[in-house]
Design a protein around this motif. Structure first.
Motif, PDB file in Angstrom:
ATOM      1  N   GLY A   3      18.722  18.303  -8.215  1.00 38.51           N
ATOM      2  CA  GLY A   3      18.617  17.771  -9.384  1.00 38.51           C
ATOM      3  C   GLY A   3      17.129  18.151  -9.949  1.00 38.51           C
ATOM      4  N   GLN A   4      16.390  18.213  -9.194  1.00 33.27           N
ATOM      5  CA  GLN A   4      14.829  18.841  -9.424  1.00 33.27           C
ATOM      6  C   GLN A   4      14.418  19.697  -8.647  1.00 33.27           C
ATOM      7  OE1 GLN A   4      14.199  13.903 -10.193  1.00 33.27           O
ATOM      8  NE2 GLN A   4      12.504  15.250 -10.602  1.00 33.27           N
ATOM      9  N   ARG A   5      13.667  20.609  -9.125  1.00 36.82           N
ATOM     10  CA  ARG A   5      12.905  21.487  -8.379  1.00 36.82           C
ATOM     11  C   ARG A   5      11.584  22.091  -8.891  1.00 36.82           C
ATOM     12  NH1 ARG A   5      15.796  26.905  -5.247  1.00 36.82           N
ATOM     13  NH2 ARG A   5      13.875  27.648  -3.979  1.00 36.82           N
ATOM     14  N   ASP A   6      10.776  22.207  -7.912  1.00 39.17           N
ATOM     15  CA  ASP A   6       9.356  22.914  -8.537  1.00 39.17           C
ATOM     16  C   ASP A   6       8.679  23.404  -7.526  1.00 39.17           C
ATOM     17  OD1 ASP A   6       6.985  22.874 -10.104  1.00 39.17           O
ATOM     18  OD2 ASP A   6       6.307  20.934  -9.634  1.00 39.17           O
ATOM     19  N   THR A   7       7.852  24.486  -8.063  1.00 40.01           N
ATOM     20  CA  THR A   7       7.134  25.577  -6.984  1.00 40.01           C
ATOM     21  C   THR A   7       5.585  25.776  -7.814  1.00 40.01           C
ATOM     22  OG1 THR A   7       9.070  26.943  -6.425  1.00 40.01           O
ATOM     23  CG2 THR A   7       6.888  27.700  -6.230  1.00 40.01           C
ATOM     24  N   VAL A   8       4.726  25.374  -6.772  1.00 41.90           N
ATOM     25  CA  VAL A   8       3.352  25.611  -7.239  1.00 41.90           C
ATOM     26  C   VAL A   8       2.489  26.228  -6.202  1.00 41.90           C
ATOM     27  CG1 VAL A   8       1.254  24.076  -7.868  1.00 41.90           C
ATOM     28  CG2 VAL A   8       3.398  23.129  -8.269  1.00 41.90           C
TER      29      VAL A   8
END
Length: 243
Positions: A3-8
């Motif tokens: 549902g949600q994904r983030d890369t930092v």
């Protein structure tokens, strides 16, 4: 599924929804919890599907035996199957590429990473765990291994919101005495607790500036599992790993 994904800066964070799996009612579809009464084979298949969708090896993901406490374990790889999974609510690793997972169905999944030091952590923060300080405990464990709070990236996933998490007034007072930021009121005007607000206040006090909170309330969203809504239900997962 995801549902949600983030890369930092090489730190990856992902949270599942309830769709894209093989579990039957009332766990439909992507139940990732192995201790909720679902068919174990369905759970294994769901974990494989979720991991592969993230490019992860399903057998290398580290899970927890969550008990609403504040114990933390430093891990290098999956638990020894003969020894069993110890009761912990936070895990930390210094191994890049090692994915850590946390299960929730209203509690706050907390994912942490210091991309520079190569340290990641996952924590399970329900109301009891937030009061007990599981997130500060995870942060301290990371710092002991070389993480710096100003470099830590924090992401919290879908959870029941303060507008919906109704509790008796004595319980709200008990929680607020430990973490004032968790004091809340429901949308219909009764006492409530905002666990995510409490978690983010704890992160802020440690100096963690890069924080983001999911806008999803699990109780309000039919796309997510909610224990308060369904009681017998599946579990969502949050994953964190570093390149």
């Amino acid at each position: 599924m995801i549902g949600q994904r983030d890369t930092v800066n090489g730190a990856h964070f992902a949270f599942t929804d309830r769709w894209g799996g093989v579990s039957a009612v009332p766990y439909e579809e992507l139940n990732l919890g192995g201790a909720v009464g679902d068919d174990p084979q369905a759970v294994r298949t769901n974990r494989e599907l979720a991991a592969k969708s993230l490019g992860l090896d399903p057998g290398e993901v580290v899970w927890m035996n969550q008990v609403h406490g504040n114990d933390v374990a430093v891990v290098d790889g999956p638990w020894d199957s003969t020894a069993g999974i110890p009761p912990v609510d936070a895990i930390v690793t210094v191994r890049r590429g090692r994915a850590l997972a946390v299960l929730t169905a209203d509690c706050v999944p907390v994912l942490l990473a210091d991309p520079v030091a190569g340290i990641a952590a996952a924590a399970h923060a329900g109301r009891p765990g937030m009061i007990a300080g599981v997130v500060p405990a995870a942060l301290r464990a990371m710092m002991e291994l070389g993480a710096e709070p100003h470099r830590i990236v924090a992401r919290t996933g879908p959870a029941v919101c303060g507008r919906c998490y109704e509790v008796p007034e004595p319980m709200r007072a008990e929680v607020a005495a430990v973490e004032p930021a968790a004091y809340a009121e429901t949308s219909w005007g009764t006492p409530a607790v905002d666990v995510a607000a409490g978690v983010h206040a704890q992160l802020e006090r440690f100096g963690v500036g890069d924080r983001a909170q999911s806008p999803v309330c699990t109780l309000e969203s039919d796309d997510h599992f909610s224990y308060r809504r369904g009681r017998t239900t599946g579990r969502l997962a949050g994953y964190v790993w570093l390149d």
